[in-house]
Design a protein around this motif. Structure first.
Motif, PDB file in Angstrom:
ATOM      1  N   ASN A  32       0.816  -1.215   0.000  1.00 16.13           N
ATOM      2  CA  ASN A  32       0.000   0.000   0.000  1.00 16.13           C
ATOM      3  C   ASN A  32       0.851   1.267   0.000  1.00 16.13           C
ATOM      4  O   ASN A  32       0.331   2.370   0.076  1.00 16.13           O
ATOM      5  N   ASP A  33       2.168   1.107  -0.119  1.00 12.17           N
ATOM      6  CA  ASP A  33       3.060   2.257  -0.236  1.00 12.17           C
ATOM      7  C   ASP A  33       2.737   2.991  -1.534  1.00 12.17           C
ATOM      8  O   ASP A  33       2.459   2.366  -2.553  1.00 12.17           O
ATOM      9  N   LYS A  34       2.795   4.303  -1.505  1.00 12.79           N
ATOM     10  CA  LYS A  34       2.400   5.090  -2.685  1.00 12.79           C
ATOM     11  C   LYS A  34       3.240   4.781  -3.919  1.00 12.79           C
ATOM     12  O   LYS A  34       2.773   4.935  -5.035  1.00 12.79           O
ATOM     13  N   HIS A  35       4.468   4.336  -3.743  1.00 13.28           N
ATOM     14  CA  HIS A  35       5.327   4.037  -4.889  1.00 13.28           C
ATOM     15  C   HIS A  35       5.150   2.609  -5.386  1.00 13.28           C
ATOM     16  O   HIS A  35       5.306   2.339  -6.572  1.00 13.28           O
ATOM     17  N   THR A  36       4.835   1.688  -4.492  1.00 14.24           N
ATOM     18  CA  THR A  36       4.803   0.271  -4.849  1.00 14.24           C
ATOM     19  C   THR A  36       3.702  -0.048  -5.848  1.00 14.24           C
ATOM     20  O   THR A  36       3.890  -0.857  -6.751  1.00 14.24           O
ATOM     21  N   HIS A  40       6.194  -1.142 -11.070  1.00 16.20           N
ATOM     22  CA  HIS A  40       6.520  -1.832 -12.323  1.00 16.20           C
ATOM     23  C   HIS A  40       6.458  -0.872 -13.507  1.00 16.20           C
ATOM     24  O   HIS A  40       7.388  -0.781 -14.301  1.00 16.20           O
ATOM     25  N   ASP A  41       5.352  -0.137 -13.619  1.00 16.12           N
ATOM     26  CA  ASP A  41       5.184   0.778 -14.748  1.00 16.12           C
ATOM     27  C   ASP A  41       6.189   1.915 -14.705  1.00 16.12           C
ATOM     28  O   ASP A  41       6.719   2.325 -15.742  1.00 16.12           O
ATOM     29  N   ARG A  42       6.476   2.417 -13.517  1.00 17.13           N
ATOM     30  CA  ARG A  42       7.426   3.519 -13.416  1.00 17.13           C
ATOM     31  C   ARG A  42       8.842   3.061 -13.778  1.00 17.13           C
ATOM     32  O   ARG A  42       9.559   3.775 -14.488  1.00 17.13           O
ATOM     33  N   LEU A  43       9.220   1.873 -13.308  1.00 12.66           N
ATOM     34  CA  LEU A  43      10.546   1.356 -13.679  1.00 12.66           C
ATOM     35  C   LEU A  43      10.659   1.201 -15.186  1.00 12.66           C
ATOM     36  O   LEU A  43      11.685   1.523 -15.779  1.00 12.66           O
ATOM     37  N   ARG A  44       9.600   0.699 -15.807  1.00 16.82           N
ATOM     38  CA  ARG A  44       9.616   0.493 -17.261  1.00 16.82           C
ATOM     39  C   ARG A  44       9.609   1.827 -18.006  1.00 16.82           C
ATOM     40  O   ARG A  44      10.437   2.063 -18.886  1.00 16.82           O
ATOM     41  N   ASP A  45       8.683   2.699 -17.675  1.00 17.60           N
ATOM     42  CA  ASP A  45       8.472   3.922 -18.450  1.00 17.60           C
ATOM     43  C   ASP A  45       9.531   4.994 -18.199  1.00 17.60           C
ATOM     44  O   ASP A  45       9.986   5.649 -19.136  1.00 17.60           O
ATOM     45  N   GLU A  46       9.887   5.169 -16.942  1.00 18.44           N
ATOM     46  CA  GLU A  46      10.798   6.263 -16.597  1.00 18.44           C
ATOM     47  C   GLU A  46      12.270   5.849 -16.623  1.00 18.44           C
ATOM     48  O   GLU A  46      13.137   6.633 -17.002  1.00 18.44           O
ATOM     49  N   GLU A  50      12.740  -3.369 -17.171  1.00 14.00           N
ATOM     50  CA  GLU A  50      11.581  -4.265 -17.254  1.00 14.00           C
ATOM     51  C   GLU A  50      11.836  -5.467 -16.359  1.00 14.00           C
ATOM     52  O   GLU A  50      12.732  -6.269 -16.631  1.00 14.00           O
ATOM     53  N   LEU A  51      11.078  -5.568 -15.269  1.00 19.94           N
ATOM     54  CA  LEU A  51      11.224  -6.685 -14.354  1.00 19.94           C
ATOM     55  C   LEU A  51       9.960  -6.822 -13.516  1.00 19.94           C
ATOM     56  O   LEU A  51       9.232  -5.850 -13.319  1.00 19.94           O
ATOM     57  N   PRO A  52       9.686  -8.042 -13.043  1.00 23.09           N
ATOM     58  CA  PRO A  52       8.501  -8.243 -12.216  1.00 23.09           C
ATOM     59  C   PRO A  52       8.651  -7.606 -10.840  1.00 23.09           C
ATOM     60  O   PRO A  52       9.735  -7.624 -10.248  1.00 23.09           O
ATOM     61  N   VAL A  53       7.556  -7.059 -10.348  1.00 26.68           N
ATOM     62  CA  VAL A  53       7.456  -6.566  -8.975  1.00 26.68           C
ATOM     63  C   VAL A  53       6.453  -7.483  -8.291  1.00 26.68           C
ATOM     64  O   VAL A  53       5.339  -7.671  -8.779  1.00 26.68           O
ATOM     65  N   ILE A  54       6.841  -8.070  -7.173  1.00 27.66           N
ATOM     66  CA  ILE A  54       6.048  -9.094  -6.515  1.00 27.66           C
ATOM     67  C   ILE A  54       5.790  -8.687  -5.072  1.00 27.66           C
ATOM     68  O   ILE A  54       6.731  -8.344  -4.349  1.00 27.66           O
ATOM     69  N   VAL A  55       4.529  -8.737  -4.669  1.00 28.28           N
ATOM     70  CA  VAL A  55       4.182  -8.517  -3.264  1.00 28.28           C
ATOM     71  C   VAL A  55       3.825  -9.875  -2.682  1.00 28.28           C
ATOM     72  O   VAL A  55       2.935 -10.554  -3.184  1.00 28.28           O
ATOM     73  N   THR A  60       7.733  -6.498  -0.402  1.00 27.47           N
ATOM     74  CA  THR A  60       7.720  -6.288  -1.849  1.00 27.47           C
ATOM     75  C   THR A  60       9.091  -6.658  -2.396  1.00 27.47           C
ATOM     76  O   THR A  60      10.124  -6.293  -1.824  1.00 27.47           O
ATOM     77  N   TYR A  61       9.078  -7.393  -3.503  1.00 29.27           N
ATOM     78  CA  TYR A  61      10.296  -7.924  -4.106  1.00 29.27           C
ATOM     79  C   TYR A  61      10.357  -7.559  -5.586  1.00 29.27           C
ATOM     80  O   TYR A  61       9.341  -7.282  -6.211  1.00 29.27           O
ATOM     81  N   VAL A  62      11.559  -7.601  -6.130  1.00 26.20           N
ATOM     82  CA  VAL A  62      11.753  -7.573  -7.578  1.00 26.20           C
ATOM     83  C   VAL A  62      12.508  -8.840  -7.951  1.00 26.20           C
ATOM     84  O   VAL A  62      13.285  -9.375  -7.158  1.00 26.20           O
TER      85      VAL A  62
END
Length: 87
Positions: A32-36, A40-46, A50-55, A60-62
């Motif tokens: 529920n963190d504002k960034h989490t 995924h989309d922010r890492l890809r776009d900004e 490209e990698l999975p983000v897993i809760v 939270t993990y990558v």
């Protein structure tokens, strides 16, 4: 390199890591963190990572993958991106 930089352990023992590794994010942000929610989309776009983000549970993990077409600069870019997002 990332685990050391972030001060975290890999999810699996080191002797079980081949081309894939799952790493807890530094500071253990929750789902529920504002960034989490948009990580995924922010890492890809900004940051062009490209990698999975897993809760899972309360963490939270990558999941990173080391392939022949990857080079160290990509992992350094991910390192900088995570530090910027969660600083």
């Amino acid at each position: 390199m990332l685990a050391n930089s972030w001060g975290v352990d890999t999810l699996a023992p080191e002797n079980m890591i081949g081309m894939l590794a799952t790493l807890k994010l530094p500071g253990n942000p929750k789902d529920n963190d504002k960034h989490t929610a948009t990580l995924h989309d922010r890492l890809r776009d900004e940051f062009h990572c490209e990698l999975p983000v897993i809760v899972m549970g309360d963490a939270t993990y990558v999941r990173i993958s080391a392939q022949v077409y990857n080079d160290m600069s990509e992992y350094e870019r991910l390192d900088a991106a995570i530090k910027k997002i969660y600083s």
